[in-house]
Design an enzyme around this catalytic site. Structure first.
Site, mmCIF file in Angstrom:
data_model
loop_
_atom_site.group_PDB
_atom_site.id
_atom_site.type_symbol
_atom_site.label_atom_id
_atom_site.label_comp_id
_atom_site.label_asym_id
_atom_site.label_seq_id
_atom_site.Cartn_x
_atom_site.Cartn_y
_atom_site.Cartn_z
ATOM 1 C CB SER A 97 -1.333 -0.230 1.207
ATOM 2 O OG SER A 97 -1.704 1.622 1.780
ATOM 3 C CE1 TYR B 69 -4.151 -1.295 5.650
ATOM 4 C CE2 TYR B 69 -3.487 0.734 4.781
ATOM 5 C CZ TYR B 69 -3.789 -1.144 5.018
ATOM 6 O OH TYR B 69 -4.082 -1.376 3.101
#
Length: 223
Positions: free
Chosen positions: A113, A126
């Site tokens: 990501s 995250y």
């Protein structure tokens, strides 16, 4: 591009898994989709062992992204996120690398990501876990290049997938405005667009790339 390659794709039912399986098969690969949870420390080795010969490993790992303010992040949130996104990586690598080193051939692609490349509010846990993935790829990638094994990662955001951008989110007018405001393309990158790029990175013509992180974000970049 992938004719005859045996490709193991983890979490094949989540994140980019479904479209990766479809596109890789179209390119002639023998796809081995695994939907087994990799949280248990013994699971990665078991998945690799059951797959047999593996030419390419696609580490497709996903977990719902916490949106907790940094001051409120609990030990449990941090531990669970890293257990899902980070801890399986070295276990998968330890399991698959012996056969690749012996053959002096192999490819590993981590579907990561871009949240690690740009500061995002309420995404500290995250982003940290995704950042650890990318740092691991960069380090291991240059180490394994001497064995003719290519390890790279795609760092994506604003890519169509059912885990992070389900249909109800995409239909939300506020999200559509956000796309126009933050993403130069003005839309999500298509799932197949991303998967076709992944297929290229797993193909022989991409053997010159080692330890690289490729952003796929519809023009959204780090700042």
């Amino acid at each position: 591009m992938l004719q005859g390659k045996r490709i193991l794709i983890t979490q094949a039912d989540a994140f980019m898994g479904p479209v990766l399986c479809e596109v890789f098969a179209e390119h002639g690969a023998f796809v081995i989709p695994s939907t087994q949870s990799l949280i248990d420390s013994t699971a990665p080795a078991a998945v690799v062992a059951s797959a047999g010969k593996i030419d390419i490993l696609v580490a497709n790992l996903a977990v719902p992204a916490p949106t907790t303010a940094a001051i409120d992040v609990s030990d449990a949130e941090w531990k669970d996120t890293f257990a899902a996104l980070v801890d399986p990586l070295p276990r998968l690598f330890r399991a698959v690398l012996p056969q690749m080193i012996e053959r002096r051939a192999g490819r590993i692609l981590v579907m990561g990501s871009a949240s690690a490349l740009r500061g995002m509010k309420r995404a500290s846990t995250y982003s940290a876990a995704r950042g650890a993935q990318l740092a691991y790829v960069q380090s291991v990638g240059v180490e394994l290049a001497a064995h003719n094994i290519q390890v790279n990662a795609i760092a994506q955001n604003f890519v169509d997938n059912p885990t992070y951008f389900p249909s109800d989110v995409q239909a939300n007018p506020r999200f559509q405005e956000r796309l126009k405001r933050e993403v130069p393309l003005g839309r999500l990158v298509g799932a197949r667009e991303d998967a076709e790029f992944a297929a290229y990175l797993c193909s022989d013509p991409a053997s010159c790339f080692v330890g690289q992180v490729f952003p796929v974000c519809g023009g959204w970049v780090a700042r």
